[in-house]
Write an enzyme that holds these catalytic residues in place. Structure first.
Site, PDB file in Angstrom:
ATOM      1  N   GLN A  10     -31.552 -10.201  32.369  1.00 56.76           N
ATOM      2  CA  GLN A  10     -30.973 -10.364  31.037  1.00 56.76           C
ATOM      3  C   GLN A  10     -31.049 -11.808  30.551  1.00 56.76           C
ATOM      4  OE1 GLN A  10     -29.981  -7.614  29.056  1.00 56.76           O
ATOM      5  NE2 GLN A  10     -31.214  -6.883  30.769  1.00 56.76           N
TER       6      GLN A  10
ATOM      7  N   HIS B 218     -33.896 -12.766  28.243  1.00 57.30           N
ATOM      8  CA  HIS B 218     -33.939 -12.234  26.886  1.00 57.30           C
ATOM      9  C   HIS B 218     -33.755 -13.322  25.842  1.00 57.30           C
ATOM     10  CE1 HIS B 218     -34.370  -7.954  26.467  1.00 57.30           C
ATOM     11  NE2 HIS B 218     -33.527  -7.703  27.446  1.00 57.30           N
TER      12      HIS B 218
ATOM     13  N   GLU C  90     -21.899  -5.528  28.302  1.00 58.81           N
ATOM     14  CA  GLU C  90     -22.913  -4.595  27.813  1.00 58.81           C
ATOM     15  C   GLU C  90     -23.482  -3.785  28.984  1.00 58.81           C
ATOM     16  OE1 GLU C  90     -27.172  -4.865  25.370  1.00 58.81           O
ATOM     17  OE2 GLU C  90     -26.362  -6.630  26.389  1.00 58.81           O
ATOM     18  N   HIS C  91     -23.934  -4.471  30.016  1.00 64.15           N
ATOM     19  CA  HIS C  91     -24.464  -3.834  31.219  1.00 64.15           C
ATOM     20  C   HIS C  91     -23.576  -4.212  32.408  1.00 64.15           C
ATOM     21  CE1 HIS C  91     -28.064  -4.781  28.664  1.00 64.15           C
ATOM     22  NE2 HIS C  91     -28.321  -3.506  28.886  1.00 64.15           N
TER      23      HIS C  91
ATOM     24  N   HIS D 282       0.368  16.690  -6.648  1.00 64.77           N
ATOM     25  CA  HIS D 282      -0.018  17.382  -5.426  1.00 64.77           C
ATOM     26  C   HIS D 282       0.866  18.605  -5.215  1.00 64.77           C
ATOM     27  CE1 HIS D 282      -2.298  13.778  -4.460  1.00 64.77           C
ATOM     28  NE2 HIS D 282      -2.712  14.309  -3.319  1.00 64.77           N
TER      29      HIS D 282
ATOM     30  N   ASP E 266     -33.167   0.076  30.761  1.00 60.80           N
ATOM     31  CA  ASP E 266     -33.903  -0.459  29.623  1.00 60.80           C
ATOM     32  C   ASP E 266     -35.111   0.392  29.263  1.00 60.80           C
ATOM     33  OD1 ASP E 266     -32.339  -2.596  28.942  1.00 60.80           O
ATOM     34  OD2 ASP E 266     -33.525  -4.095  30.009  1.00 60.80           O
TER      35      ASP E 266
END
Length: 426
Positions: free
Chosen positions: A253, A256, A322-323, A415, A356
């Site tokens: 990661q 990235h 996230e992971h 109503h 992934d």
């Protein structure tokens, strides 16, 4: 070098601090969106020349370009993406929701209709960050949901062409139309529509800071999947873990993005030190070594919860990554304790990269701690629901006074009247 913290010896605010400062893109993106909304295709062609250095004859990818791309892609890649697509489809088929009807004996029918979103726009990064995997992960769930049209946008290279691996993935996934547009201008085109690019109902897919800001600004005019931040991985590893494997997973990661976050939480200080050394050995060997180096130095950290894997899981829940990798012998023993994570990878033989590309669960995941309340992309993201209610006259008469009473307590007498007037007519 990555920082090592002993959990009980450092202020928690320092442990959970993350350096994710980025550019303020809001004003630039707002100007781009306004220009595309006003000038349509003309603005898109101008931005292609300005940002992509590409002078285009047409925005839409034609059949001949598809055929050329398929001829340029090797057979092994075609086979791999087809097999990945099968896995992704099989997993997401289990997410399909059905409509339902509840019928009471006293003349009442209630239910819910589940319907696909009609038009979906898919943003796919290009250039050095070209991700064919994202095409599969975003398009296949939409197809399963039954969306009538999937429109993809992706930036062209200087020669006006699209990365052939992206086009091959689009062909396998079943994308309907593709346009050579990238950046915030592509998001604007999908949100407002131009002479060439159709207006869609929802926009999904990852992108850079300008794309993320554009999605944020057009939300409300269209739906979006999420505002994704930099990539994250958190590895929970015990003393028996292989430091080389753990380091490699952290770097998967870190490569990235310079703002990506790679965190190890372990019950062993010896493992922490060994992983730190492995990172230093492995980083220079990477093709994206400079990016990984910055990510590890700025946002990487190792947190030592000595002799306490339960505390390690608690730390993971606090970060809500996230992971999340559980690099332990019996990962299912800890699964119920995980409360906040986008996607969980179980055991010593399940690197995050499986998710992934190939395993089947979606790789579009909540970031920046939003896993506390958000979920991975799924078929649910490509459907909408309508409710319906039916009462017979007799069924209404039995509850009209109760509805009217409730309405008057809120001061809404119209109503109330709408429920009682029908019995007054008799």
């Amino acid at each position: 070098m990555i920082k090592i913290y002993k959990y009980n010896e450092v202020n928690e605010s320092e442990i959970f601090l993350r350096d994710i400062k980025g550019l303020d893109t809001s004003a630039v993106v707002a100007e781009i969106i306004a220009n595309v909304a006003k000038n349509g295709d003309k603005a898109l062609y101008e931005y292609s020349e300005k940002f992509d250095k590409a002078k285009l004859d047409s925005l839409m990818v034609c059949e001949a370009e598809f055929e050329e791309a398929m001829s340029l892609v090797d057979d092994e890649f075609k086979d791999v993406i087809r097999r990945a697509a099968v896995n992704i489809e099989a997993f997401h088929r289990h997410q399909v929701r059905n409509s339902f009807v509840i019928t009471d004996e006293n003349g009442i029918v209630k239910g819910q209709k589940v319907m696909p979103i009609e038009k979906v726009g898919l943003y796919v990064p290009g250039g050095t960050a070209a991700y064919p995997s994202s095409v599969l992960m975003n398009c296949i769930p939409a197809k399963i949901a039954g969306c009538s049209e999937i429109v993809m946008v992706t930036p062209p290279s200087k020669d006006g062409k699209i990365n052939p691996h992206i086009l091959a993935a689009a062909y396998v996934a079943g994308v309907d139309r593709i346009f050579k547009v990238g950046g915030a201008q592509a998001i604007a085109a999908l949100a407002y529509g131009t002479e060439s690019v159709p207006k869609v109902d929802k926009i999904v897919g990852p992108g850079n800071a300008f794309v993320a800001e554009a999605k944020k600004q057009v939300f409300g005019r269209v739906s979006i999947d999420m505002i994704a931040g930099p990539s994250e991985i958190l590895v929970v590893a015990d003393a028996a873990s292989n430091p080389a494997h753990v380091a490699a997973d952290l770097l998967s990661q870190a490569e990235h993005d310079r703002m990506a976050s790679a965190v190890l939480v372990t019950d062993s200080y010896a493992l922490a030190e060994a992983v730190s050394l492995e990172l230093e050995r492995q980083i220079p060997l990477l093709a994206r070594a400079e990016i990984a180096r910055t990510s590890i130095d700025k946002n990487g950290k190792i947190i030592v919860a000595e002799n306490d894997l339960t505390l390690a899981i608690d730390i993971a829940n606090e970060i809500a990554p996230e992971h999340l990798e559980l690099c332990v012998d019996n990962p299912f023993d800890y699964l119920d304790a995980v409360k906040h994570a986008g996607s969980i990878f179980m055991g010593r033989s399940c690197p995050e990269a499986l998710g992934d590309y190939f395993a089947g669960p979606n790789h579009t995941l909540p970031t920046s701690g939003t896993a506390r309340f958000s979920s991975p992309l799924s078929v649910d993201d490509f459907v909408k629901k309508s409710q319906f209610t039916y009462y017979t006259a007799d069924a209404l008469s039995k509850v009209a006074d109760k509805v009217a009473y409730f309405a008057t307590k809120e001061g809404l007498t119209a109503h109330a009247k709408s429920t009682t007037i029908r019995s007054e007519d008799k």
